[in-house]
Motif scaffolding. Structure first.
Motif, PDB file in Angstrom:
ATOM      1  N   PHE A   1       3.183   7.655 -10.951  1.00 52.91           N
ATOM      2  CA  PHE A   1       1.750   8.275 -11.501  1.00 52.91           C
ATOM      3  C   PHE A   1       0.622   7.073 -11.423  1.00 52.91           C
ATOM      4  N   ASP A   2       0.966   6.011 -11.419  1.00 51.82           N
ATOM      5  CA  ASP A   2       0.128   4.774 -11.544  1.00 51.82           C
ATOM      6  C   ASP A   2      -0.124   4.097 -10.140  1.00 51.82           C
ATOM      7  N   ASP A   3       0.158   4.916  -9.186  1.00 51.01           N
ATOM      8  CA  ASP A   3      -0.129   4.191  -7.615  1.00 51.01           C
ATOM      9  C   ASP A   3      -1.625   4.185  -7.786  1.00 51.01           C
ATOM     10  N   SER A   4      -2.271   3.325  -7.004  1.00 51.58           N
ATOM     11  CA  SER A   4      -3.787   3.229  -6.585  1.00 51.58           C
ATOM     12  C   SER A   4      -3.944   4.608  -5.649  1.00 51.58           C
ATOM     13  N   LEU A   5      -5.112   4.913  -5.696  1.00 52.02           N
ATOM     14  CA  LEU A   5      -5.823   5.993  -4.911  1.00 52.02           C
ATOM     15  C   LEU A   5      -5.268   5.780  -3.489  1.00 52.02           C
ATOM     16  N   LYS A   6      -5.637   4.579  -3.109  1.00 54.14           N
ATOM     17  CA  LYS A   6      -5.320   4.275  -1.657  1.00 54.14           C
ATOM     18  C   LYS A   6      -4.050   4.354  -1.294  1.00 54.14           C
ATOM     19  N   SER A   7      -3.002   3.845  -1.985  1.00 48.39           N
ATOM     20  CA  SER A   7      -1.720   3.957  -1.799  1.00 48.39           C
ATOM     21  C   SER A   7      -1.213   5.196  -1.851  1.00 48.39           C
ATOM     22  N   ALA A   8      -1.427   6.130  -2.788  1.00 45.56           N
ATOM     23  CA  ALA A   8      -1.185   7.379  -2.941  1.00 45.56           C
ATOM     24  C   ALA A   8      -1.330   8.193  -1.862  1.00 45.56           C
ATOM     25  N   ILE A   9      -2.703   8.279  -1.178  1.00 47.89           N
ATOM     26  CA  ILE A   9      -3.194   8.961  -0.074  1.00 47.89           C
ATOM     27  C   ILE A   9      -2.530   8.395   1.123  1.00 47.89           C
ATOM     28  N   LEU A  10      -2.037   7.155   1.375  1.00 48.88           N
ATOM     29  CA  LEU A  10      -1.504   6.668   2.649  1.00 48.88           C
ATOM     30  C   LEU A  10       0.053   7.127   2.514  1.00 48.88           C
ATOM     31  N   LEU A  11       0.641   7.247   1.471  1.00 47.24           N
ATOM     32  CA  LEU A  11       2.030   7.399   1.356  1.00 47.24           C
ATOM     33  C   LEU A  11       2.155   8.955   1.265  1.00 47.24           C
ATOM     34  N   ASN A  12       1.503   9.579   0.575  1.00 48.51           N
ATOM     35  CA  ASN A  12       1.954  11.287   0.374  1.00 48.51           C
ATOM     36  C   ASN A  12       0.987  12.019   1.412  1.00 48.51           C
ATOM     37  N   VAL A  13      -0.254  11.723   1.569  1.00 49.38           N
ATOM     38  CA  VAL A  13      -1.052  12.435   2.279  1.00 49.38           C
ATOM     39  C   VAL A  13      -0.775  12.198   4.087  1.00 49.38           C
ATOM     40  N   ARG A  14      -0.926  11.072   4.260  1.00 54.18           N
ATOM     41  CA  ARG A  14      -0.903  10.467   5.696  1.00 54.18           C
ATOM     42  C   ARG A  14       0.320  10.428   6.109  1.00 54.18           C
ATOM     43  N   GLN A  30     -10.571   3.486   5.313  1.00 54.24           N
ATOM     44  CA  GLN A  30     -11.669   2.486   5.742  1.00 54.24           C
ATOM     45  C   GLN A  30     -12.330   1.899   4.343  1.00 54.24           C
ATOM     46  N   SER A  31     -11.835   2.476   3.272  1.00 52.02           N
ATOM     47  CA  SER A  31     -12.299   1.817   2.068  1.00 52.02           C
ATOM     48  C   SER A  31     -11.616   0.561   1.433  1.00 52.02           C
ATOM     49  N   GLU A  32     -12.305  -0.162   0.668  1.00 53.80           N
ATOM     50  CA  GLU A  32     -11.572  -1.440  -0.007  1.00 53.80           C
ATOM     51  C   GLU A  32     -10.944  -1.115  -1.362  1.00 53.80           C
ATOM     52  N   GLU A  33      -9.673  -1.579  -1.509  1.00 52.16           N
ATOM     53  CA  GLU A  33      -8.944  -1.152  -2.582  1.00 52.16           C
ATOM     54  C   GLU A  33      -9.866  -1.067  -3.932  1.00 52.16           C
ATOM     55  N   HIS A  34     -10.517  -2.209  -4.246  1.00 53.29           N
ATOM     56  CA  HIS A  34     -11.418  -2.109  -5.350  1.00 53.29           C
ATOM     57  C   HIS A  34     -12.219  -1.232  -5.728  1.00 53.29           C
ATOM     58  N   VAL A  35     -12.863  -0.609  -4.354  1.00 54.38           N
ATOM     59  CA  VAL A  35     -13.917   0.414  -4.472  1.00 54.38           C
ATOM     60  C   VAL A  35     -13.248   1.444  -4.818  1.00 54.38           C
ATOM     61  N   LEU A  36     -12.015   1.972  -4.103  1.00 54.01           N
ATOM     62  CA  LEU A  36     -11.444   3.041  -4.510  1.00 54.01           C
ATOM     63  C   LEU A  36     -10.809   3.289  -6.092  1.00 54.01           C
ATOM     64  N   ARG A  37     -10.389   2.258  -6.567  1.00 53.56           N
ATOM     65  CA  ARG A  37     -10.169   2.130  -8.005  1.00 53.56           C
ATOM     66  C   ARG A  37     -11.306   2.467  -8.877  1.00 53.56           C
TER      67      ARG A  37
END
Length: 456
Positions: free
Chosen positions: A63-76, A129-136
Motif C-alpha cells: 500500500f505504501d509504494d511510491s506512485l512512481k514504483s507502483a505505476i512502473l511495476l503494476n501498469v507498465r 519522466q518525472s522525478e521521484e520527489h515530484v511525484l510524491r
C-alpha cells in the motif's frame, strides 16, 4: 479455440502456461525488466513459439509504494506482458489477476470493466519522466479518491488489459477479494503470508494484538486461495470455449468474492477467533488473547495505550535488563501503522457482484465438478478458520504439534489475565477516588507517549 464439451484436464493437457509473479516481489521485477530491456533472449523466443495460456499475476501489493514504483511495476509491467502476448503465435487466453478493491470509489462493483479517469499510457509516461520527489508531492492529487497507490495502479492495469486485448486477444480480468488459506486443496490450512484474518489471529493469539479499530457489524469479504485457483482455471476454460469469435475476443470480467456465498461479520469472526484461541492456542503467548473490536476510536485508542504500548515498554525494558534486544515496541508500532493504513478498508463495506463467477460451475461436466467446482462451495466457518489457525502455527510460526502443552500454558495465562484485570480495575478506582493529581500526571505522560509513538 476449445470445445465446451471437453473436460478441463483434457483442455489443459499438453498446454504451455506462462505465469508471472510466481516467485514473489523480486521475480515480478525481474520479469518486467527482462521483457522491457532484453527483447532477444532464448526464453522469449520460446514463449512466443510455445505459450498457450498466460496468467499475469505479478504485481506489487504494498500500500505504501511510491506512485512512481507502483505505476512502473503494476501498469507498465502489465503493458509489457500484454505487448508480448500479441506476438505469441498460439496464445489462446490471457488472464490478468486484479483485485476487487481496484474500484473502491464505487459501492457496488459488478463483473464488468470501469474506465479510470486517468489514462494508463499517460501515467506510464509520467512515471518514466518525472522525478521521484515530484511525484510524491503530487500523489494525493493524482490518485484522487483512491486510498493508496496499489488500488489506483491496479485499476489502471485493468484499463491496459482492456485496451490491449479487446477484439484482438481472448482476455479475462479476474478479481479476487482478500485471499486467505486453502479450504481443502491440496490440503486444508496452507498459507505463506500473514495477510488477512490469519495474520490477525496470529497477532491476537500471541497476545500482541488486543484491539482492532473497525466496525464489528461490517461483513468481511475473503476467499480461500484454492477457490481462487479453481476460478482462474474455470475462467480460462470458459473463455477458450466460446464459440463465437466476437464473444471470445471480448474481455470478460469475473469477481471472486464471498458475496452471497457465506457472508460473515467482523463480530462473528472475532467470536470464532476467541473459540479457536481457547481450543487451538499458540505456543509461548505473551498474554492471553482476549481481542476487542470497536468502531469507537477513543475506546480503541485507550486500549492501544494500556494493552499495546505500556506492556511493550515493560517487556522491552525487561529484555534490555537481561541483555536481550528489545522488539515488542517496534512490533506494536508496525501494527498500529498497519491498522491506520487499513482504516479506509475496514471501516467501509462494498458489494462485489460475483454471479458470472458462480455460474461458471454450471458449465462443468459431472466429471469436473469435484475437482473444479467453485461457485456453490459451502465451507463450515469454524472448521475453516480452525484449519487456518493450525496452518498458521505450522507454516508461518513453525510451531510444533504439541497442542496439549500449548493449552496448559494458555489456561495459566488466562488465570493470570483475570487476576491482573482485577488488580487493574481496583487500582483505577482507587486513583479516581483519592489521587486526582496522579491521574492528571498520568494523562500528561500518556499524551506525550502517544505523540511520540504516532510520529512517523
Amino acid at each position: 479455440m476449445a470445445d465446451a464439451s471437453v473436460p478441463i484436464p483434457q483442455y489443459f493437457g499438453g498446454k504451455n502456461v506462462f505465469i508471472t509473479g510466481g516467485s514473489g516481489f523480486i521475480g515480478k521485477v525481474l520479469i518486467e525488466k527482462l521483457l522491457r530491456s532484453c527483447p532477444d533472449p532464448a526464453d522469449r523466443r520460446q514463449l512466443l513459439d510455445d505459450v498457450d495460456v498466460i496468467y499475469h499475476a505479478a504485481a506489487s501489493v504494498r500500500f505504501d509504494d511510491s506512485l512512481k514504483s507502483a505505476i512502473l511495476l503494476n501498469v507498465r509491467g502489465t503493458r509489457e506482458v500484454g505487448v508480448l502476448a500479441h506476438e505469441m503465435r498460439h496464445l489462446e487466453v490471457f488472464v490478468h489477476v486484479s483485485t476487487t478493491y481496484s474500484h473502491t470509489d464505487r459501492r457496488v462493483i459488478e463483473e464488468k470493466t470501469y474506465r479510470a479517469d486517468t489514462d494508463w499510457r499517460r501515467a506510464i509516461e509520467v512515471a518514466e519522466q518525472s522525478e521521484e520527489h515530484v511525484l510524491r508531492i503530487l500523489t494525493p492529487h493524482y490518485i484522487g479518491p483512491f486510498p493508496n497507490t496499489y488500488t489506483f495502479t491496479k485499476r489502471l492495469a485493468e484499463d491496459a488489459v482492456s485496451d490491449l486485448c479487446q477484439g484482438r486477444i481472448a482476455g479475462c480480468i479476474f478479481r479476487p477479494s482478500i485471499v486467505i488459506s486453502t479450504a481443502s486443496d491440496p490440503f486444508p490450512g496452507w498459507i505463506d503470508n500473514f495477510n488477512g484474518p490469519v495474520g490477525i489471529f496470529v497477532a491476537s493469539g500471541k497476545g500482541i494484538l488486543r484491539s482492532m479499530y473497525t466496525n464489528p457489524d461490517l461483513e468481511s469479504d475473503y476467499i480461500p486461495v484454492d477457490l481462487v485457483v479453481k476460478g482462474l482455471i474455470l475462467a480460462t476454460w470458459a473463455k477458450a470455449s466460446e464459440k463465437r469469435e466476437s464473444e471470445r475476443l471480448n474481455v470478460a470480467v469475473f469477481n471472486a468474492s464471498n458475496n452471497s456465498v457465506q457472508p460473515m461479520s467482523n463480530r462473528e469472526l472475532v467470536k470464532i477467533g476467541k473459540r479457536i484461541a481457547w481450543e487451538v492456542p499458540l505456543d509461548s503467548m505473551l498474554w492471553y488473547p482476549t481481542g476487542h473490536v470497536t468502531s469507537c476510536y477513543p475506546d480503541h485508542f485507550l486500549r492501544v495505550v494500556f494493552y499495546h504500548l505500556l506492556p511493550a515498554l515493560l517487556v522491552d525494558g525487561l529484555l534490555k535488563l537481561t541483555g536481550h534486544k528489545p522488539l515488542l515496541w517496534k512490533i506494536q508500532r508496525k501494527i498500529y501503522i498497519a491498522n491506520m493504513a487499513l482504516q479506509y478498508f475496514i471501516m467501509q463495506e462494498w458489494k462485489f457482484v460475483n454471479e458470472k463467477t458462480r455460474a461458471l460451475q454450471e458449465r462443468l461436466s459431472p466429471a469436473d465438478v469435484q475437482a473444479f467446482g467453485y461457485g456453490e462451495t459451502r465451507i463450515d466457518p469454524y472448521e475453516f478458520f480452525r484449519n487456518a489457525a493450525l496452518g498458521g502455527r505450522q507454516y508461518l510460526l513453525k510451531e510444533g504439534g504439541d497442542i496439549e502443552r500449548a493449552r496448559a500454558n494458555s489456561r495459566r495465562m488466562y488465570a493470570l489475565s483475570l487476576a491482573f484485570d482485577g488488580l487493574w480495575y481496583a487500582a483505577a478506582l482507587y486513583l479516581l477516588a483519592f489521587k486526582l493529581d496522579t491521574v492528571a500526571a498520568l494523562r500528561r505522560a500518556l499524551e506525550a507517549l502517544c505523540a511520540y509513538f504516532t510520529r512517523v
